[in-house]
Structure formats: C-alpha cells, structure tokens
Scaffold this active site. Structure first.
Site, PDB file in Angstrom:
ATOM      1  CD  GLU A  43      61.457  -1.413-111.524  1.00 51.79           C
ATOM      2  OE1 GLU A  43      62.148  -1.835-110.467  1.00 51.79           O
ATOM      3  OE2 GLU A  43      60.642  -1.613-112.084  1.00 51.79           O
ATOM      4  CB  SER A  77      55.723  -7.243-103.883  1.00 50.21           C
ATOM      5  OG  SER A  77      55.968  -6.443-103.520  1.00 50.21           O
ATOM      6  CB  ALA A  78      57.069  -4.093 -99.647  1.00 51.49           C
ATOM      7  CE  LYS A  88      57.637  -9.719-116.212  1.00 51.58           C
ATOM      8  NZ  LYS A  88      59.390  -9.063-115.827  1.00 51.58           N
TER       9      LYS A  88
END
Ligand code: PSU
Ligand code: MN
Length: 318
Positions: free
Chosen positions: A28, A143-144, A162
């Site tokens: 990413e 989150s998506a 995290k």
C-alpha cells in the site's frame, strides 16, 4: 484525464509475473504518504519492495498519480509520490473521485486491497490495518478496510491493529464480515507495536504453506472475502509497553483537544506517537512492515507453488 478500462494501469513486470503464475505481493502507499515521516518514507518504500524481491516475489506498490491508479510503480513514480506534500489519503470510495479530478494520493488498505484483487493479486503486505475506533459507539467511525476485506479475495499480512483503535470491537467486526483471521506462530493477536494485544484468536498458523491451503479452501467454498494474517513481532523487538501506554493516552487526549475527526484521526495519532518517541516507534514500525513483506513473499511463493500443483493435477479440466 482518461483512465484505462479496468480502472488501473498494471506495470509490465507485475503483469508478466501474474500471467506466468509467479509470486506477487501488493504494497500500500498511505504508509508512504501519511504513515511515515519524510524523508524516511521514500527509503522505506524502496526497502519494502526490496524485501519482497529478496523473498522471491514481485512487489506491486499501488498508488494514485494524477488520477491514474497504478498497480506496480517504477522508482520515479515512487519518488514523486513520497515527495508530494499534499498527497491525498485515498480509501476505496475516494478512488473514483481522484480519477475524475486527476489527483495524487496514497491508497489505504481498503483501496489497495480493492485494486490488487481486481488485478488478480492474492497477497498484500502492510503495517497496521484500520479498524473500529475507540469512540465508534457514538461516531460510527469504522475503517472501510474492514468492509473491503469482507468482499475482496485477498490475504493481508499485517502487524495486527494498533491500540489507537478498539481492538476487541475490530475483531468482532471481522467476524461479522466473515473475514478469516489467522495469527502467525501464536494464538495471541498483536497490537502492532506490541507483541500481544491481550486478545486471542481461534486459529494460530505456523507455516506459509498452511496459509496458502486456507486461501485455496476459501476459493473452493466461494467465500467472498479475504484473510487477515497477523504477524506479531518477537517480544524483544516490541515498543516498550510503558512508553506505549503513556503515548497512547497522551495522543488520544491531543486528538480530542484538537477536535481531529474522521480520516484525519489515524494519521494524526501516528504522527503524534512518532514525534514523541523520537525514532523508537518509527524503527519498530519499519521492522513490522519488513517482517510482513518477508512473510508476504513466502505466502505468495506457497500460493504459486500450490497453484502450479493444481494446474498439473487438472490439466484439461473444463
Ligand atoms: N494503521 C496503521 N498505519 C497506517 C494506517 C493504519 O497502523 O498507515 C493507514 C492504512 O493505510 C489504513 C488506513 O488502511 O490508515 C486506515 O485509515 P482509516 O482509519 O481512516 O480508514
Ligand atoms: Mn474512519
């Protein structure tokens, strides 16, 4: 700006590897644009690619440059991305807007997983994935990354989640979304900088071959989604837990005081923690991603080998 039909440009190297059935690992780029301080970010981006290559797989860094999504970036493009000061943070839903408006940005785990799986890449190495935020009960901030993992056939190797997030709630949501969660070498789910989040999973796995078998079984069953592999750091390499707890509490306070919301929260907390640990948390962060790149390459090799076996076993089927 016109874009290619399938919505992305595949580099020649990655296209060649995929058509030959060779191992490929997606990487990413939000980690480059928003996850690491400059100038370490560019060096890190090169190093992640090198680590994948040394592990015997072809790296495919994914990012958006001037409205074109690239699967596999050359060195010049990587350099440009890492040096773009106002690069956007692009989740899956932001990709079409960036394409229409010709903008440049790093792709999150969600956006990267989407593009990688559309390109036919099955393995993706990253740092930490997004998840359910601590105040999600009132903000709905999830989150998506989770929803996309529930829908894309991809195996994501991560350092877990995290502790800036609600890890227990994140694991529950992964269950609801039918994402298979595996931990490498233990049943204790890691919290990125920390070896053990205090949460455990049902399925420890010990080899890359085993993970490739799980991928093959996912395909046979027609499960729509992906697999999350958490790869904990050895205890000796983790961030000092006392320092971690102190910084986390202070970072969450600072975010609240500055009224940080939505997609800004994750980069804000990461930057806060990086800033206040000197180099310690960055060093741990880099080690986690390197370790995930190594495991990713190994899984990609197991996957290719398994596939070569399938192809031999069913030569003329269909
Ligand atoms: N967590 C990390 N490091 C990161 C990110 C998350 O420990 O760099 C990045 C990843 O790209 C992830 C994204 O996909 O942040 C999640 O952001 P959000 O919570 O806004 O979906
Ligand atoms: Mn969010």
């Amino acid at each position: 700006m016109s874009s290619p039909r399938q919505g992305f440009v595949l580099s020649e190297t990655v296209a060649g590897a995929l058509s030959d059935g060779d191992p490929v690992v997606a990487l990413e780029s939000t980690i480059i644009t928003h996850g690491l301080p400059r100038p370490e970010n560019l060096q890190a981006a090169f190093e992640f690619e090198r680590t994948v290559a040394e592990g015997g797989a072809v790296p495919a860094t994914i990012a958006m440059l001037d409205g074109v999504a690239y699967v596999g970036l050359d060195a010049d493009s990587l350099e440009r991305l890492a040096g773009t000061e106002n690069a956007l943070k692009l989740s899956a839903r932001d990709l079409p807007v960036a394409m229409a408006q010709g903008t440049t940005g790093g792709t999150t785990v969600a956006a990267t997983a989407l593009l990688a799986s559309r390109a036919g890449i099955r393995v993706f190495a990253t740092g930490g994935i997004g998840g359910v935020h601590r105040d999600a009960a009132s903000t709905f901030d999830e989150s998506a990354d989770l929803g996309i993992l529930g829908r894309c056939r991809i195996t994501v190797i991560s350092g877990g989640v995290k502790s800036i997030l609600d890890i227990g709630a994140t694991l529950e949501r992964l269950e609801s979304l039918s994402v298979t969660v595996l931990v490498f070498g233990t049943n204790r789910f890691p919290a990125f900088w920390l070896t053990d989040s205090g949460h455990s999973v049902d399925f420890p796995v010990t080899t890359a071959d085993e993970i490739a078998q799980v991928m093959a079984a996912t395909d046979m069953l027609g499960l729509p989604g992906g697999i999350l592999v958490a790869n904990p750091l050895p205890e000796a390499a983790q961030l000092d837990p006392a320092l971690h707890d102190r910084l986390l509490a202070a970072g969450l306070e600072a975010a609240k005081a500055a009224s940080i919301r939505g997609k800004e929260i994750t980069p804000f907390l990461l930057a806060y923690i990086h800033e206040h640990t000197g180099q310690a948390s960055v060093a741990v962060n880099l080690e986690i991603v390197r370790s995930n790149c190594r495991l990713g390459a190994e899984i990609a090799r197991s996957w290719s080998a398994l596939h070569a076996g399938f192809d031999r076993a069913q030569p003329a089927a269909g």
